[in-house]
Enzyme design. Sequence first.
Site, PDB file in Angstrom:
ATOM      1  N   GLU A 163       0.838  -1.205   0.000  1.00 30.08           N
ATOM      2  CA  GLU A 163       0.000   0.000   0.000  1.00 30.08           C
ATOM      3  C   GLU A 163       0.875   1.259   0.000  1.00 30.08           C
ATOM      4  O   GLU A 163       0.557   2.240  -0.681  1.00 30.08           O
ATOM      5  CB  GLU A 163      -0.935  -0.014   1.211  1.00 30.08           C
ATOM      6  CG  GLU A 163      -2.038   1.006   1.154  1.00 30.08           C
ATOM      7  CD  GLU A 163      -3.007   0.807  -0.006  1.00 30.08           C
ATOM      8  OE1 GLU A 163      -3.149   1.750  -0.816  1.00 30.08           O
ATOM      9  OE2 GLU A 163      -3.627  -0.259  -0.099  1.00 30.08           O
ATOM     10  N   GLU A 219       1.517   6.231  -7.237  1.00 33.61           N
ATOM     11  CA  GLU A 219       0.440   7.150  -7.621  1.00 33.61           C
ATOM     12  C   GLU A 219       0.887   8.608  -7.497  1.00 33.61           C
ATOM     13  O   GLU A 219       0.615   9.423  -8.388  1.00 33.61           O
ATOM     14  CB  GLU A 219      -0.803   6.898  -6.772  1.00 33.61           C
ATOM     15  CG  GLU A 219      -1.502   5.611  -7.143  1.00 33.61           C
ATOM     16  CD  GLU A 219      -2.773   5.374  -6.360  1.00 33.61           C
ATOM     17  OE1 GLU A 219      -3.035   6.106  -5.374  1.00 33.61           O
ATOM     18  OE2 GLU A 219      -3.522   4.452  -6.728  1.00 33.61           O
TER      19      GLU A 219
END
Length: 126
Positions: free
Chosen positions: A66, A73
């Site tokens: 994560e 991102e």
Amino acid sequence: MISWRKLFSSFMFAFAGIFTTFKTEQNFRIHTIISVIVITTAIALDFSSLKLIILLIVIGLVLALELINTAIENTVDLITPEYHLLAKKAKDAAAGAVLVFSIFAVIIGILLFIEPLMNSINNMKQ
């Protein structure tokens, strides 16, 4: 020679990344909260050391993925703020990696928890 100041700074930057991700990313918060609940439940069910080690490795990998997903991102958004098909593919693939491992983490969790939970339920019935 080890530069203790640089080493300390490196750890502080890493912790800052974790705390920032926790504050800004809903999925990381969800994974973290679920992880605490799962670990607490495993301890309450008196997991063996081996089962606890497996559980901690799986949880650590989900959280690490994560964090990597967030880094990818953010990097993609920095490079190209406007929509681009390759940017979308990169972000989707990173998110997909988290999803794939999370699915396997759930399966592993079920396999680790099923017997202790069934034993606990049977003990409560008696």
